[in-house]
Write a protein that holds these residues in place. Sequence first.
Motif, PDB file in Angstrom:
ATOM      1  N   ALA A  40       0.931  -1.076  -0.079  1.00  0.00           N
ATOM      2  CA  ALA A  40      -0.193   0.005   0.068  1.00  0.00           C
ATOM      3  C   ALA A  40       0.934   1.009   0.021  1.00  0.00           C
ATOM      4  O   ALA A  40       0.489   2.197  -0.648  1.00  0.00           O
ATOM      5  N   LEU A  41       2.172   1.139   0.647  1.00  0.00           N
ATOM      6  CA  LEU A  41       3.042   2.330   0.715  1.00  0.00           C
ATOM      7  C   LEU A  41       3.454   2.628  -0.790  1.00  0.00           C
ATOM      8  O   LEU A  41       3.270   3.791  -1.183  1.00  0.00           O
ATOM      9  N   PHE A  42       3.882   1.774  -1.288  1.00  0.00           N
ATOM     10  CA  PHE A  42       4.577   2.097  -2.988  1.00  0.00           C
ATOM     11  C   PHE A  42       3.280   2.367  -3.837  1.00  0.00           C
ATOM     12  O   PHE A  42       3.465   2.926  -4.794  1.00  0.00           O
ATOM     13  N   THR A  43       2.119   2.069  -3.818  1.00  0.00           N
ATOM     14  CA  THR A  43       1.048   2.389  -4.298  1.00  0.00           C
ATOM     15  C   THR A  43       0.202   3.686  -3.880  1.00  0.00           C
ATOM     16  O   THR A  43      -0.849   3.944  -4.426  1.00  0.00           O
ATOM     17  N   LEU A  44       0.791   4.184  -2.744  1.00  0.00           N
ATOM     18  CA  LEU A  44       0.287   5.441  -2.213  1.00  0.00           C
ATOM     19  C   LEU A  44      -1.313   5.388  -1.775  1.00  0.00           C
ATOM     20  O   LEU A  44      -1.949   6.401  -1.614  1.00  0.00           O
ATOM     21  N   ARG A  45      -1.511   4.217  -1.396  1.00  0.00           N
ATOM     22  CA  ARG A  45      -2.600   3.913  -0.611  1.00  0.00           C
ATOM     23  C   ARG A  45      -2.522   3.921   1.065  1.00  0.00           C
ATOM     24  O   ARG A  45      -3.442   3.901   1.781  1.00  0.00           O
ATOM     25  N   TYR A  46      -1.348   3.836   1.451  1.00  0.00           N
ATOM     26  CA  TYR A  46      -0.973   3.973   2.816  1.00  0.00           C
ATOM     27  C   TYR A  46      -0.147   5.379   2.992  1.00  0.00           C
ATOM     28  O   TYR A  46       1.338   5.236   2.465  1.00  0.00           O
ATOM     29  N   VAL A  47      -0.480   6.423   3.471  1.00  0.00           N
ATOM     30  CA  VAL A  47       0.049   7.636   3.513  1.00  0.00           C
ATOM     31  C   VAL A  47      -0.211   8.126   5.040  1.00  0.00           C
ATOM     32  O   VAL A  47      -1.131   8.662   5.395  1.00  0.00           O
ATOM     33  N   PRO A  48       0.865   7.615   5.834  1.00  0.00           N
ATOM     34  CA  PRO A  48       0.819   8.135   7.490  1.00  0.00           C
ATOM     35  C   PRO A  48       0.588   9.783   7.446  1.00  0.00           C
ATOM     36  O   PRO A  48       1.077  10.435   6.562  1.00  0.00           O
ATOM     37  N   ASN A  49       0.232  10.115   8.678  1.00  0.00           N
ATOM     38  CA  ASN A  49      -0.105  11.504   8.831  1.00  0.00           C
ATOM     39  C   ASN A  49       1.057  12.402   8.786  1.00  0.00           C
ATOM     40  O   ASN A  49       0.881  13.501   8.229  1.00  0.00           O
ATOM     41  N   PHE A  50       2.073  12.003   9.066  1.00  0.00           N
ATOM     42  CA  PHE A  50       3.419  12.780   9.115  1.00  0.00           C
ATOM     43  C   PHE A  50       3.988  12.880   7.736  1.00  0.00           C
ATOM     44  O   PHE A  50       4.901  13.708   7.469  1.00  0.00           O
ATOM     45  N   PHE A  51       3.299  12.103   6.501  1.00  0.00           N
ATOM     46  CA  PHE A  51       4.020  12.030   5.349  1.00  0.00           C
ATOM     47  C   PHE A  51       2.994  12.362   4.326  1.00  0.00           C
ATOM     48  O   PHE A  51       3.079  11.978   3.224  1.00  0.00           O
ATOM     49  N   ASP A  52       2.503  13.351   4.418  1.00  0.00           N
ATOM     50  CA  ASP A  52       1.294  13.772   3.478  1.00  0.00           C
ATOM     51  C   ASP A  52       1.753  14.659   2.279  1.00  0.00           C
ATOM     52  O   ASP A  52       1.151  14.468   1.240  1.00  0.00           O
ATOM     53  N   ILE A  53       2.739  15.589   2.390  1.00  0.00           N
ATOM     54  CA  ILE A  53       2.870  16.592   1.822  1.00  0.00           C
ATOM     55  C   ILE A  53       3.569  16.190   0.418  1.00  0.00           C
ATOM     56  O   ILE A  53       3.001  16.553  -0.710  1.00  0.00           O
ATOM     57  N   LEU A  54       4.302  15.308   0.454  1.00  0.00           N
ATOM     58  CA  LEU A  54       5.011  14.874  -0.940  1.00  0.00           C
ATOM     59  C   LEU A  54       4.179  14.056  -2.048  1.00  0.00           C
ATOM     60  O   LEU A  54       4.061  14.261  -3.011  1.00  0.00           O
ATOM     61  N   PRO A  55       3.589  12.913  -1.353  1.00  0.00           N
ATOM     62  CA  PRO A  55       2.242  12.616  -2.143  1.00  0.00           C
ATOM     63  C   PRO A  55       1.525  13.448  -2.677  1.00  0.00           C
ATOM     64  O   PRO A  55       1.143  13.226  -3.893  1.00  0.00           O
ATOM     65  N   MET A  56       1.015  14.612  -2.008  1.00  0.00           N
ATOM     66  CA  MET A  56       0.183  15.817  -2.725  1.00  0.00           C
ATOM     67  C   MET A  56       0.801  16.495  -3.701  1.00  0.00           C
ATOM     68  O   MET A  56       0.102  16.680  -4.920  1.00  0.00           O
ATOM     69  N   TYR A  57       1.955  16.806  -3.633  1.00  0.00           N
ATOM     70  CA  TYR A  57       2.828  17.366  -4.700  1.00  0.00           C
ATOM     71  C   TYR A  57       2.924  16.569  -5.830  1.00  0.00           C
ATOM     72  O   TYR A  57       2.855  17.005  -7.111  1.00  0.00           O
ATOM     73  N   PHE A  58       3.088  15.363  -5.676  1.00  0.00           N
ATOM     74  CA  PHE A  58       3.224  14.359  -6.756  1.00  0.00           C
ATOM     75  C   PHE A  58       1.924  14.192  -7.573  1.00  0.00           C
ATOM     76  O   PHE A  58       2.033  14.122  -8.876  1.00  0.00           O
ATOM     77  N   VAL A  59       0.792  14.175  -6.865  1.00  0.00           N
ATOM     78  CA  VAL A  59      -0.576  14.197  -7.666  1.00  0.00           C
ATOM     79  C   VAL A  59      -0.714  15.498  -8.464  1.00  0.00           C
ATOM     80  O   VAL A  59      -1.065  15.510  -9.561  1.00  0.00           O
ATOM     81  N   ILE A  60      -0.495  16.592  -7.849  1.00  0.00           N
ATOM     82  CA  ILE A  60      -0.795  17.842  -8.360  1.00  0.00           C
ATOM     83  C   ILE A  60       0.162  18.201  -9.648  1.00  0.00           C
ATOM     84  O   ILE A  60      -0.284  18.844 -10.451  1.00  0.00           O
ATOM     85  N   LEU A  61       1.354  17.779  -9.473  1.00  0.00           N
ATOM     86  CA  LEU A  61       2.352  17.841 -10.371  1.00  0.00           C
ATOM     87  C   LEU A  61       1.776  17.097 -11.788  1.00  0.00           C
ATOM     88  O   LEU A  61       1.888  17.444 -12.892  1.00  0.00           O
ATOM     89  N   LEU A  62       1.093  16.031 -11.546  1.00  0.00           N
ATOM     90  CA  LEU A  62       0.570  14.987 -12.736  1.00  0.00           C
ATOM     91  C   LEU A  62      -0.472  15.880 -13.504  1.00  0.00           C
ATOM     92  O   LEU A  62      -0.574  15.789 -14.516  1.00  0.00           O
ATOM     93  N   TRP A  63      -1.047  17.005 -12.777  1.00  0.00           N
ATOM     94  CA  TRP A  63      -2.100  17.635 -13.574  1.00  0.00           C
ATOM     95  C   TRP A  63      -1.654  18.821 -14.187  1.00  0.00           C
ATOM     96  O   TRP A  63      -2.240  19.454 -15.080  1.00  0.00           O
ATOM     97  N   VAL A  64      -0.250  19.226 -14.092  1.00  0.00           N
ATOM     98  CA  VAL A  64       0.274  20.444 -14.763  1.00  0.00           C
ATOM     99  C   VAL A  64       0.173  20.320 -16.359  1.00  0.00           C
ATOM    100  O   VAL A  64      -0.294  21.322 -16.859  1.00  0.00           O
ATOM    101  N   PRO A  65       0.469  19.253 -16.962  1.00  0.00           N
ATOM    102  CA  PRO A  65       0.350  19.357 -18.328  1.00  0.00           C
ATOM    103  C   PRO A  65      -1.045  19.584 -18.733  1.00  0.00           C
ATOM    104  O   PRO A  65      -1.307  20.313 -19.762  1.00  0.00           O
ATOM    105  N   LEU A  66      -2.085  18.763 -18.145  1.00  0.00           N
ATOM    106  CA  LEU A  66      -3.284  19.021 -18.513  1.00  0.00           C
ATOM    107  C   LEU A  66      -4.046  20.531 -18.603  1.00  0.00           C
ATOM    108  O   LEU A  66      -4.373  21.184 -19.410  1.00  0.00           O
ATOM    109  N   VAL A  67      -3.390  21.199 -17.214  1.00  0.00           N
ATOM    110  CA  VAL A  67      -3.526  22.569 -16.927  1.00  0.00           C
ATOM    111  C   VAL A  67      -3.168  23.507 -18.041  1.00  0.00           C
ATOM    112  O   VAL A  67      -3.502  24.357 -18.640  1.00  0.00           O
ATOM    113  N   TRP A  68      -1.676  22.955 -18.446  1.00  0.00           N
ATOM    114  CA  TRP A  68      -1.054  23.775 -19.326  1.00  0.00           C
ATOM    115  C   TRP A  68      -1.753  23.601 -20.860  1.00  0.00           C
ATOM    116  O   TRP A  68      -1.949  24.795 -21.335  1.00  0.00           O
ATOM    117  N   SER A  69      -2.210  22.508 -21.305  1.00  0.00           N
ATOM    118  CA  SER A  69      -2.991  22.419 -22.269  1.00  0.00           C
ATOM    119  C   SER A  69      -4.352  23.087 -22.396  1.00  0.00           C
ATOM    120  O   SER A  69      -4.575  23.923 -23.520  1.00  0.00           O
TER     121      SER A  69
END
Length: 445
Positions: free
Chosen positions: A134-163
């Motif tokens: 679950a950790l490697f698929t980001l289905r397990y994100v403990p409370n102390f470790f939230d910020i980097l997964p959030m950036y990861f997801v938002i960055l994936l949306w950048v190409p769509l927003v730019w388009s």
Amino acid sequence: MGTPNSTAPSRNVRLDFFRGVALMIIFVNHIPFNPLYFYTPSRFGFSDAAEIFVFLSGFAAALAYGRCFERAGMWLGTLRILYRCGQIYLSHLALFFALAAICAFGNQWLGGEDYIHRLYLGYFFENTSEAIAALFTLRYVPNFFDILPMYFVILLWVPLVWSLSRIHAALALGVSLLVYLGAWYFGWELPAEPAGDRPWFFNPFAWQLLFFTGFGLGAGWLPAPRADRGLTRLCLVFVLIAIPLGHEPTYQSVAFLGALRAHLEPWVDKSHLGVLRVVHFLALAYLMNRVVSWRPHRLEWSLPRWIARMGRQSLPVFLFSMALSYLAGMALDWSGREAFAVAWVNLTGLGTMLAVAGFLEWLDSKPWSNGKPVPATCPPRPRLAGADVWAGEAAVIFLAATPLLILAPGAGDSARVPLVASAGQPGETVYPSAGEERIEWQDGI
């Protein structure tokens, strides 16, 4: 906020300085049971250091990836973003295993405290095989470790927003706003606990609004507010009013303020980026920009320059500070939390962060290359045929939808929680959650 459309690759000192300030606040806030936590700026308003980094991440990403999209095209620009996503993903995993090891060693060597339980890693140590998957698929994100997964997801949306911005900038920003409203109305969230219904603390469907607000300013889609006395006074009044409503001892001791705070709670919710948090941050950012513009030469003083170095190295410094903050908490457990011990541990930690940032900047100067840095620029944009353009757009849409793969079957209903943040179960200690990472002038975040 600098010159968004400048073609020069020079550093924006203001961005670096405020990222460095945010890193210092985050370190102090993440030390368990740190008495100085109650005196940081985040305790006297609705927003905190998380808003600083998400906003500046978007601003810097527009400067970096915008130029790359323009010069190299959608395919190579997207490839560059995927490369950065890989760095963030690996950094997230490395940080998790480093802190898990620190907790295990702390339990073995120090005794008296259960550091694994304190960091809410019991599920990982008790169900290791399931937790790792679950950790490697980001289905397990403990409370102390939230910020980097959030950036990861938002960055994936950048190409769509730019388009979308190639059609019209208002369309790109409008879609971001619609996603934010949809997160509130439909309860869109990502599951963070395979054995429960806890969602990610930083809901990327909500926090992307602040990221793309900064992106819009950096790309020139939104006009930067000019210096205006009326706007300055309005922002100052709002920030001052937020102080008693953000300071917990004050609004808990005054019945009227306590009732008002309870009424405003959904609007200042951190997980879902309440509207008042956005307004408070933008007002505070405007005031800070006015203050720095008044005496810009002060950023060239010795201490601000050292703080800006942390901002220039913010991803490695952030990772280091997260581990260091937990070690600092162990040091306070061992030495006690008297005034001298608290000051010594906090100042030593901050000094160590400054030293690490200076060392990393020295390494970045490539002292082995005789002072001849190699410029990193995007290759010329290739010409694409019509079919390639359509294929690229389809790939961008698929890329933006990949975070939905994190949702397990049926998780959409079980992951929904009330929008008002819970204070935790009786007897459960809830720690402040904030986190930031590197935002490079060249790489965005």
